[in-house]
Scaffold this motif. Structure first.
Motif, short mmCIF file in Angstrom:
data_model
loop_
_atom_site.label_atom_id
_atom_site.label_comp_id
_atom_site.label_asym_id
_atom_site.label_seq_id
_atom_site.Cartn_x
_atom_site.Cartn_y
_atom_site.Cartn_z
N MET A 26 -19.67 10.66 -6.92
CA MET A 26 -18.96 10.65 -8.21
C MET A 26 -18.38 9.29 -8.56
SD MET A 26 -19.51 13.75 -8.97
CE MET A 26 -18.49 14.12 -10.39
N ALA A 27 -18.11 8.43 -7.56
CA ALA A 27 -17.45 7.16 -7.87
C ALA A 27 -18.30 5.94 -7.48
CB ALA A 27 -16.09 7.10 -7.16
N VAL A 28 -18.81 5.92 -6.24
CA VAL A 28 -19.53 4.72 -5.80
C VAL A 28 -20.85 4.58 -6.56
CG1 VAL A 28 -20.52 3.49 -3.82
CG2 VAL A 28 -18.47 4.89 -3.51
N ARG A 29 -21.57 5.69 -6.69
CA ARG A 29 -22.90 5.65 -7.33
C ARG A 29 -22.82 5.04 -8.74
NH1 ARG A 29 -25.79 9.53 -10.26
NH2 ARG A 29 -23.91 10.79 -10.21
N PRO A 30 -21.99 5.57 -9.65
CA PRO A 30 -21.93 4.95 -10.98
C PRO A 30 -21.35 3.54 -10.95
CG PRO A 30 -20.34 6.77 -10.80
CD PRO A 30 -21.20 6.82 -9.59
N ALA A 31 -20.41 3.27 -10.06
CA ALA A 31 -19.80 1.93 -10.00
C ALA A 31 -20.83 0.88 -9.55
CB ALA A 31 -18.59 1.93 -9.07
N VAL A 32 -21.67 1.24 -8.58
CA VAL A 32 -22.70 0.31 -8.09
C VAL A 32 -23.73 0.06 -9.19
CG1 VAL A 32 -24.63 0.07 -6.46
CG2 VAL A 32 -22.42 0.85 -5.64
N ALA A 33 -24.12 1.13 -9.89
CA ALA A 33 -25.11 0.98 -10.97
C ALA A 33 -24.58 0.03 -12.05
CB ALA A 33 -25.43 2.35 -11.56
N GLU A 34 -23.26 0.10 -12.29
CA GLU A 34 -22.63 -0.73 -13.31
C GLU A 34 -22.52 -2.19 -12.87
OE1 GLU A 34 -19.35 1.75 -15.43
OE2 GLU A 34 -18.38 0.09 -14.38
N ALA A 35 -22.15 -2.38 -11.60
CA ALA A 35 -21.79 -3.72 -11.14
C ALA A 35 -22.96 -4.53 -10.61
CB ALA A 35 -20.71 -3.62 -10.06
#
Ligand code: HEM
Length: 150
Positions: A26-35
């Motif tokens: 819920m948090a790392v997956r979207p954050a990594v995709a963004e960054a």
């Protein structure tokens, strides 16, 4: 081991495993995709996360199954919700073992060989299977807590 200590080890292991999957999904997956745009960085980061998280999952799985069956043996009769919990827990454990020895092994090999295409494929499989285990884990907490209350 008493029932209370077993139950504590059982539940704290669930918290570590399911909470870890929740954060990753819920948090790392979207954050990594963004960054991170570049596959090498993304795949190396995920490999670093799994390398550190999976040993804790092995410990959690061992404790959940060990204490689960030990507590089962202490019950005079085994209620249906405990049978359901055991079944779902075994399926989750099998999925984790598969993740570890198949797509995670593939991810490790791919990163070592700098084969980002194969690494991306492995990561996609891990994502799907961790998503499945996260849903099963939440269902199992519901089965355990609501089943006991009924
Ligand atoms: C990831 C998988 C599992 C989760 C999330 C889970 C979750 C839980 C939770 C939250 C409780 C506490 C219930 C309460 O006190 O209200 C519990 C208790 C228990 N679990 Fe599990 N469990 C899992 C796997 C297993 C397995 C594989 C077994 C058996 C082999 C098992 C057997 C038991 C037993 C016997 C209890 C005590 C039931 C009672 O006191 O009525 N669990 N579990």
């Amino acid at each position: 081991m008493t029932m209370t200590i077993s139950l504590f080890l059982h539940v704290i292991s669930d918290v570590v495993w399911i909470g870890g999957m929740f954060l990753a999904y819920m948090a790392v997956r979207p954050a990594v995709a963004e960054a991170l745009d570049a596959p090498p960085q993304r795949l190396k980061l995920w490999l670093g996360i799994f390398r550190r998280f999976f040993p804790w999952v092995w410990l959690a799985v061992a404790l959940i199954l060990g204490t689960g069956f030990a507590m089962m043996g202490m019950l005079a009769t085994v209620p249906a919700y405990v049978m359901a919990m055991a079944l779902i827990g075994i399926v989750m454990s099998a999925i984790f073992v598969y993740i570890y020895f198949v797509p995670f092994a593939q991810l490790r090999r791919a990163v070592a060989a700098e084969d980002w295409k194969s690494g991306g494929g492995a990561l996609g499989t891990i994502r799907t299977l961790v998503g499945t285990n996260l849903v099963l884990g939440v269902v199992n907490v519901a089965v355990a807590v609501l089943g006991r209350g009924m």
